[in-house]
Every structure is written in C-alpha cells, then in structure tokens.
Design an enzyme around this catalytic site. Structure first.
Site, PDB file in Angstrom:
ATOM      1  N   TYR A 213       0.799  -1.132   0.010  1.00 42.36           N
ATOM      2  CA  TYR A 213       0.150  -0.154  -0.020  1.00 42.36           C
ATOM      3  C   TYR A 213       0.916   1.245   0.013  1.00 42.36           C
ATOM      4  CZ  TYR A 213      -3.614  -3.100   1.572  1.00 42.36           C
ATOM      5  OH  TYR A 213      -4.483  -4.469   1.505  1.00 42.36           O
TER       6      TYR A 213
HETATM    7  N1  LIG Z   1      -6.306  -9.177   1.255  1.00 39.82           N
HETATM    8  C1  LIG Z   1      -6.459  -8.376   0.087  1.00 39.82           C
HETATM    9  O1  LIG Z   1      -6.127  -8.801  -0.898  1.00 39.82           O
HETATM   10  C2  LIG Z   1      -7.243  -7.112   0.346  1.00 39.82           C
HETATM   11  C3  LIG Z   1      -8.046  -6.475  -0.863  1.00 39.82           C
HETATM   12  C4  LIG Z   1      -8.601  -5.598  -0.614  1.00 39.82           C
HETATM   13  C5  LIG Z   1      -8.829  -4.710   0.280  1.00 39.82           C
HETATM   14  N2  LIG Z   1      -8.101  -5.284   1.594  1.00 39.82           N
HETATM   15  C6  LIG Z   1      -8.122  -4.743   2.822  1.00 39.82           C
HETATM   16  O2  LIG Z   1      -9.656  -4.058   3.040  1.00 39.82           O
HETATM   17  C7  LIG Z   1      -9.614  -2.611   3.376  1.00 39.82           C
HETATM   18  C8  LIG Z   1     -10.722  -1.812   2.811  1.00 39.82           C
HETATM   19  O3  LIG Z   1     -11.028  -2.332   1.355  1.00 39.82           O
HETATM   20  P1  LIG Z   1     -11.110  -1.504   0.223  1.00 39.82           P
HETATM   21  O4  LIG Z   1     -10.396  -0.072   0.367  1.00 39.82           O
HETATM   22  O5  LIG Z   1     -10.324  -2.323  -1.427  1.00 39.82           O
HETATM   23  O6  LIG Z   1     -12.656  -1.483  -0.208  1.00 39.82           O
HETATM   24  P2  LIG Z   1     -13.807  -0.910   0.443  1.00 39.82           P
HETATM   25  O7  LIG Z   1     -13.786  -0.712   1.828  1.00 39.82           O
HETATM   26  O8  LIG Z   1     -14.803  -1.715  -0.063  1.00 39.82           O
HETATM   27  O9  LIG Z   1     -14.098   0.650  -0.295  1.00 39.82           O
HETATM   28  C9  LIG Z   1     -13.319   1.573   0.046  1.00 39.82           C
HETATM   29  C10 LIG Z   1     -13.886   3.035  -0.698  1.00 39.82           C
HETATM   30  O10 LIG Z   1     -15.536   3.115  -0.371  1.00 39.82           O
HETATM   31  C11 LIG Z   1     -15.361   4.517  -0.328  1.00 39.82           C
HETATM   32  N3  LIG Z   1     -16.084   4.781   0.988  1.00 39.82           N
HETATM   33  C12 LIG Z   1     -15.667   4.712   2.131  1.00 39.82           C
HETATM   34  N4  LIG Z   1     -16.714   5.478   2.894  1.00 39.82           N
HETATM   35  C13 LIG Z   1     -17.406   5.948   2.327  1.00 39.82           C
HETATM   36  C14 LIG Z   1     -18.528   6.844   2.757  1.00 39.82           C
HETATM   37  N5  LIG Z   1     -18.811   7.050   4.026  1.00 39.82           N
HETATM   38  N6  LIG Z   1     -19.263   7.436   1.573  1.00 39.82           N
HETATM   39  C15 LIG Z   1     -18.857   7.289   0.465  1.00 39.82           C
HETATM   40  N7  LIG Z   1     -17.911   6.285   0.192  1.00 39.82           N
HETATM   41  C16 LIG Z   1     -17.110   5.976   0.899  1.00 39.82           C
HETATM   42  C17 LIG Z   1     -14.211   5.233  -0.730  1.00 39.82           C
HETATM   43  O11 LIG Z   1     -14.067   5.363  -2.081  1.00 39.82           O
HETATM   44  P3  LIG Z   1     -14.659   7.132  -2.662  1.00 39.82           P
HETATM   45  O12 LIG Z   1     -14.606   8.124  -1.699  1.00 39.82           O
HETATM   46  O13 LIG Z   1     -13.360   7.449  -3.536  1.00 39.82           O
HETATM   47  O14 LIG Z   1     -15.706   6.841  -3.546  1.00 39.82           O
HETATM   48  C18 LIG Z   1     -13.049   4.398  -0.612  1.00 39.82           C
HETATM   49  O15 LIG Z   1     -12.329   4.198  -1.404  1.00 39.82           O
HETATM   50  C19 LIG Z   1      -8.356  -2.318   2.554  1.00 39.82           C
HETATM   51  O16 LIG Z   1      -7.823  -0.988   3.064  1.00 39.82           O
HETATM   52  C20 LIG Z   1      -7.208  -3.299   2.946  1.00 39.82           C
HETATM   53  O17 LIG Z   1      -6.833  -3.156   4.262  1.00 39.82           O
HETATM   54  C21 LIG Z   1      -7.440  -6.356   1.497  1.00 39.82           C
END
Ligand SMILES: NC(=O)c1ccc[n+]([C@@H]2O[C@H](COP(=O)([O-])OP(=O)(O)OC[C@H]3O[C@@H](n4cnc5c(N)ncnc54)[C@H](OP(=O)(O)O)[C@@H]3O)[C@@H](O)[C@H]2O)c1
Length: 328
Positions: A56
C-alpha cells in the site's frame, strides 16, 4: 462498538477495522493531520484493528500507520500487515518473506506485529504473472511465519482468502492459519451465504463459515466493493482512481449499477444510504470477526462508525436482501 475474538487467537478485535489500503488512500496520500485525527477518533470510538500492507503506497501506509500509533503512544492496538511475493521472488520464497517481515517491522516501528497475512492469491497451481501461490508455495511461507512467531517478530499469521475457492479451502485444512481475509459484500455474499451455482459471481462456498467453524479468524474486505457500493462512480481525489472489482462484476461501473438492486433498503426506510446498508450488512454476520473499511477521508470514518453503532440490520432487511440474490 462490539469486540470479537479473532478465531482462536487471543486477539479481541473490533467489529469495524481501519483499512489502511491504497484504494481509499487516506493512509497513503492523506495529510498528516487528517490521518492523525482519523486514527485518534477511530480508537476513541472503539476501533482497535489497523490493516496495512507492504504494497500500500510502496511502504507508505505502514510508515504512516506506525508513526501515528507511536505519536498516540498506543501499543495496545492490533496491527496486521501482509507479505506479497512477485516475479523472480518466487524463486526464493523463504528469504523474500523473511526479509519482508523484517522490513515491515522497521517501517511500522514495532518489535512485534500482531498478525501477518499472505497478500498473494491462492490457486491450484502457481501463476507468477498473476502472483498466485500454489498450495505447495504456501509451505515455505508457513515455515518462515512459524519461525517469526518463535523469534517474537509476529504473534499470528494468516492467508488471503482470494483466488480459487477450492484451493483456498484446502489451504485452511493443510496449514491452519490463524485468520483469513475474505471478500464479503451485498453484491457477493457467498463467503457467508449458501447460494446456487448459477449465482453471477465467484462462489466462495461459505468460506467465512467454514473458517469460523475451524476457529480461523475472519476479516471482511471490500465491504463497499472498493467504493462501488456508495452508489457513485466518482472517486475521492486521493483514492485509487481505477478500481478493479474483486469477485463481483467485470467493471467498477457495473458494480455501481448493481446498487440499484438495493434501493428498496433506502426507500423502505431500513437505512439512510448504500454505505450504511453495506457496513451494517457486514456487521450483521456473526461469523465475520471484523469488517474493514477503506477510507479516503476522516468524514468517511465518522460515517462508518455512526452506522456500525446503529447495529446489525433487521432480520426483515436481511431476508429482503437475500431475495435479491436468488431472484437474479
Ligand atoms: N487481502 C487483500 O487482498 C485485500 C484486498 C482489498 C482490501 N483489503 C483490505 O480491506 C480494506 C478495505 O478495502 P477496500 O479499500 O479495497 O474497499 P472498500 O472498503 O470496499 O471501499 C473503500 C472505498 O469506499 C468509499 N467509501 C468509504 N466510506 C465511504 C463513505 N462514507 N461514503 C462514500 N464512499 C465511501 C471510498 O471511495 P471514494 O470516496 O473514492 O468513493 C473508499 O475508497 C483495505 O484498506 C485493506 O486493508 C485487503
């Protein structure tokens, strides 16, 4: 905020976890004050898990997360990070993983990391170009993880529950990780629900439930489908601008379009918006120990905490959501 035991570990983890990834971007490209305020507010609200990874921001997320936790003088929190083997590193998995653990310790400024996961996907065969580990590739990884536990560098280790469903499940039987990351959201709930083979997306065949039954901790990822479940294609300026869906549609736009299936949750007054629906859907599942949320700014964290504090969705809402999966 509820705490759950992470599988059979001794870690009591908050039901909402702080995603420090690059998709949201806060802990990679955010201003120091906003990162600091968000982490402080999260801790004050009961969030105790911070999920980062070497990749990251090419180390930046680990550096920022570690620095702020030190600034706050908090050593009682749970920090997870990940190792990822790529390209020619597949020729020497052991040394690569061992070096990456040492480098993560240094970047985080910690003596011990609570949990380190593999970031590579798991498949029936190694695939270097997609960074996929075969089941055999996991053997040297686990040896290094176990040695790191003995050396006091890490407390627990886990796997990424992404890749081929059968191979991921077999990895749990073969190696007994302490926890897995599992993709779980309104669009693809198959890690937690039994859905027919005709279901549109990858079927994880109740991976979360299987893991939970084995005493393996479960960490929910992509609960907002990378942001698509906000219902808007607009990305925050510091967020990753092009997000590849994980185990949902082929494109981010298609995932955004699918949110209309859940419009009834808003019009019938179950929730205020899609983000609330997604966050409360994730915390409604008792087999999910923590649900990570990716963040672009402090406001998104405040909203997530507000929604978590409203508790799980009602059974009526869950039943109606379940109908949408089977009516497709
Ligand atoms: N093991 C793995 O391979 C893997 C893969 C993916 C993720 N992860 C972990 O899971 C965590 C979360 O996953 P992720 O970031 O991929 O996806 P997520 O939590 O599904 O989506 C994050 C996105 O949601 C939006 N968001 C968040 N809160 C919001 C709100 N209150 N209102 C509107 N939009 C909102 C933001 O986008 P915008 O503001 O741009 O719209 C943000 O970029 C990561 O940080 C990581 O630690 C692990």
């Amino acid at each position: 905020m509820r705490n759950n035991r992470l599988g059979n570990t001794e870690l009591n983890i908050s039901e909402l976890g702080f995603g420090c990834g690059a998709v949201g971007g806060l802990m990679v490209l955010g201003e120091h004050k906003e990162m600091f305020d968000a982490i402080e507010y999260a801790i004050d609200s009961g969030v105790n898990y911070f999920d980062t990874a070497r990749v990251y921001g090419d180390g930046l997320s680990e550096i920022h997360t570690g620095a702020i936790l030190r600034e706050l003088r908090r050593t009682d929190l749970i920090v997870g990070t990940k190792v990822r083997v790529s390209g020619s590193e597949f020729e020497d998995i052991s040394n690569t993983v061992s070096d990456q653990i040492d480098n993560s310790l240094r970047r985080l400024g910690l003596d011990t990391i609570d949990i380190v996961y593999t970031h590579n996907r798991i498949g029936s065969e190694r695939n270097v170009s997609s960074g996929t580990f075969s089941l055999e590739d996991l053997s040297p990884v686990v040896e290094v993880f176990e040695a790191a536990v003995k050396a006091g560098k890490i407390k627990y280790w886990g796997f990424n529950g992404l890749g081929e469903t059968g191979a991921i499940k077999e990895s749990l039987n073969r190696y007994s990780p302490s926890a897995i990351h599992t993709c779980y959201n309104l669009l693809n709930p198959t890690s937690g629900y039994d859905l027919p083979p005709s279901f549109s997306y990858q079927n994880f065949e109740q991976l979360m439930n299987v893991a939970s039954d084995k005493g393996i901790g479960t960490v929910g990822i992509r609960i907002l489908a990378g942001g698509a479940l906000s219902g808007s294609v607009e990305r925050h300026p510091i967020a990753q601008q092009n997000v590849d869906p994980i185990s949902t549609s082929n494109t981010f736009q298609e995932d955004v379009n699918r949110t209309s299936d859940f419009q009834f949750l808003i019009t019938e007054g179950f929730v205020e918006n899609f983000v609330e629906a997604s966050v409360r859907f994730a915390i409604s599942n008792n087999n999910l120990d923590t649900s990570l949320i990716g963040l672009s700014n402090f406001d998104q964290l405040k909203q997530a905490i507000q929604y978590v504090n409203r508790g799980p969705l009602s059974q009526e809402a869950i039943d109606k959501i379940s109908d949408t999966w089977t009516s497709k």
